[in-house]
Design a protein around this motif. Sequence first.
Motif, PDB file in Angstrom:
ATOM      1  N   SER A  57       0.830  -1.202   0.000  1.00 44.53           N
ATOM      2  CA  SER A  57       0.000   0.000   0.000  1.00 44.53           C
ATOM      3  C   SER A  57       0.867   1.255   0.000  1.00 44.53           C
ATOM      4  O   SER A  57       0.620   2.208  -0.764  1.00 44.53           O
ATOM      5  N   PHE A  58       1.891   1.263   0.834  1.00 50.50           N
ATOM      6  CA  PHE A  58       2.798   2.419   0.877  1.00 50.50           C
ATOM      7  C   PHE A  58       3.575   2.551  -0.431  1.00 50.50           C
ATOM      8  O   PHE A  58       3.804   3.668  -0.928  1.00 50.50           O
ATOM      9  N   MET A  59       3.968   1.421  -1.008  1.00 49.37           N
ATOM     10  CA  MET A  59       4.700   1.463  -2.273  1.00 49.37           C
ATOM     11  C   MET A  59       3.827   2.026  -3.389  1.00 49.37           C
ATOM     12  O   MET A  59       4.289   2.817  -4.225  1.00 49.37           O
ATOM     13  N   LEU A  60       2.565   1.653  -3.421  1.00 49.29           N
ATOM     14  CA  LEU A  60       1.652   2.207  -4.414  1.00 49.29           C
ATOM     15  C   LEU A  60       1.506   3.711  -4.241  1.00 49.29           C
ATOM     16  O   LEU A  60       1.464   4.467  -5.222  1.00 49.29           O
ATOM     17  N   PHE A  61       1.415   4.154  -3.000  1.00 52.96           N
ATOM     18  CA  PHE A  61       1.286   5.588  -2.726  1.00 52.96           C
ATOM     19  C   PHE A  61       2.511   6.347  -3.242  1.00 52.96           C
ATOM     20  O   PHE A  61       2.383   7.390  -3.894  1.00 52.96           O
ATOM     21  N   VAL A  62       3.703   5.820  -2.957  1.00 48.96           N
ATOM     22  CA  VAL A  62       4.932   6.499  -3.367  1.00 48.96           C
ATOM     23  C   VAL A  62       5.083   6.484  -4.884  1.00 48.96           C
ATOM     24  O   VAL A  62       5.402   7.501  -5.517  1.00 48.96           O
ATOM     25  N   ILE A  63       4.840   5.323  -5.502  1.00 49.68           N
ATOM     26  CA  ILE A  63       4.990   5.204  -6.952  1.00 49.68           C
ATOM     27  C   ILE A  63       3.996   6.106  -7.673  1.00 49.68           C
ATOM     28  O   ILE A  63       4.322   6.757  -8.672  1.00 49.68           O
ATOM     29  N   LEU A  79       8.238  -8.741  -3.629  1.00 55.01           N
ATOM     30  CA  LEU A  79       9.272  -7.736  -3.350  1.00 55.01           C
ATOM     31  C   LEU A  79       9.965  -7.292  -4.626  1.00 55.01           C
ATOM     32  O   LEU A  79      10.163  -6.089  -4.868  1.00 55.01           O
ATOM     33  N   GLY A  80      10.347  -8.280  -5.462  1.00 56.02           N
ATOM     34  CA  GLY A  80      11.006  -7.930  -6.716  1.00 56.02           C
ATOM     35  C   GLY A  80      10.113  -7.114  -7.635  1.00 56.02           C
ATOM     36  O   GLY A  80      10.565  -6.156  -8.273  1.00 56.02           O
ATOM     37  N   GLY A  81       8.824  -7.460  -7.720  1.00 56.77           N
ATOM     38  CA  GLY A  81       7.898  -6.704  -8.553  1.00 56.77           C
ATOM     39  C   GLY A  81       7.695  -5.288  -8.059  1.00 56.77           C
ATOM     40  O   GLY A  81       7.595  -4.343  -8.862  1.00 56.77           O
ATOM     41  N   SER A  82       7.646  -5.106  -6.743  1.00 61.52           N
ATOM     42  CA  SER A  82       7.473  -3.761  -6.181  1.00 61.52           C
ATOM     43  C   SER A  82       8.688  -2.887  -6.467  1.00 61.52           C
ATOM     44  O   SER A  82       8.556  -1.708  -6.825  1.00 61.52           O
ATOM     45  N   ILE A  83       9.879  -3.479  -6.348  1.00 64.56           N
ATOM     46  CA  ILE A  83      11.096  -2.708  -6.626  1.00 64.56           C
ATOM     47  C   ILE A  83      11.167  -2.344  -8.102  1.00 64.56           C
ATOM     48  O   ILE A  83      11.526  -1.214  -8.477  1.00 64.56           O
ATOM     49  N   PHE A  84      10.795  -3.279  -8.967  1.00 65.25           N
ATOM     50  CA  PHE A  84      10.803  -2.994 -10.404  1.00 65.25           C
ATOM     51  C   PHE A  84       9.795  -1.894 -10.744  1.00 65.25           C
ATOM     52  O   PHE A  84      10.079  -1.012 -11.556  1.00 65.25           O
ATOM     53  N   GLY A  85       8.608  -1.951 -10.139  1.00 68.78           N
ATOM     54  CA  GLY A  85       7.622  -0.896 -10.366  1.00 68.78           C
ATOM     55  C   GLY A  85       8.115   0.458  -9.914  1.00 68.78           C
ATOM     56  O   GLY A  85       7.855   1.483 -10.569  1.00 68.78           O
TER      57      GLY A  85
END
Length: 347
Positions: free
Chosen positions: A9-15, A265-271
């Motif tokens: 959720s936080f990663m989506l917000f930042v991206i 984790l890998g998909g979030s970092i790539f995004g």
Amino acid sequence: MIAAYLCVSFMLFVIARFTPYEWENPHPCNEESEEVENQFTILNSLWFTIGSLMQQGSDVAPKASSTRFVASIWYLFTLILVSSYTANLAAFLTKSRMAAPITNADDLSLQTDIGYGTLSSGSTREFFKNSNISTFKRMNAYMNANPKSLVTGNKEGFEKVKTENYAFLAESTSIDYQVQRNCELMQVGDLLDSKGYGIAGPKDSPWISIISKEVVNLQQQQILSKFYTKWWVDKSDIVCEKEEKSKNTNALGVANVGGVFVVLLGGSIFGLLVAILEFLWKVSRNARVDKQTFWSEMTEELRFIFIKCKSSRNTGDGSTKTVENNGVTFNAIPTVPHDRNHKEIYD
């Protein structure tokens, strides 16, 4: 699982704040509006991920390639995790129903779905005939009424157990020997009767006491137990899983689903990397349009993303300026700017 939910959720917000494609005009009818907003607020990001986890969806949909990629990885993560949990739960419930319905002789005597019997002649058959216990009397009556349940040999009895819905009652030593060599067989319940093997000899033979004494010594020195392990267990060359061990396989551990977390984790970092590239491309294009340096443009954009930290943005100031030229006062009419380097028209 909760940590993965919060992190995504936080990663989506930042991206969503980095990528320029998640900032859109909140007033579609006014195409000249300079106000933009981002739908992925903290609350909307949490709502989007929990909706995906519950497989219900939400009214928030990602638009940028980076946010769509992270959302796709989250969809895959929730699909695999929920499917694994459902399959594991179904297997556990099925195994609970498949648990042996017979745990002792009393359970066997009170049902008719599973047939049972002994050798047609022998010590086990005589035990049931001569027993005064109600359970064993009931079992003897069943065998008398169903003569086909009796077998002529141990081999026939064990084969019948494997091919039919049948329980074979035999000497514990014979059953133990077969169970050690065939994982399709299992021994249920405690011993019905306790009998021991003996060595026959002539009456009043002097060897009787000597042999009995040696047998007792072998038992006390656990030599007989070693012989049992050697000839019953080791010589079988078969290792059957115990029931207690098989139950432990029902639990899902990190080893079972750890790979899914690594993919997430890998998909979030790539995004995040894709969002940064989109951000840098947008900064480079704006820098050329606004005739600013790349670093000053990036600083301005980062200040908006992290310092202002609002869900909407308006690049126009909307104020009316007064300009005096050669003693004549002009009121500036603010036009809708298409970039930061806009001009003003005076009347």
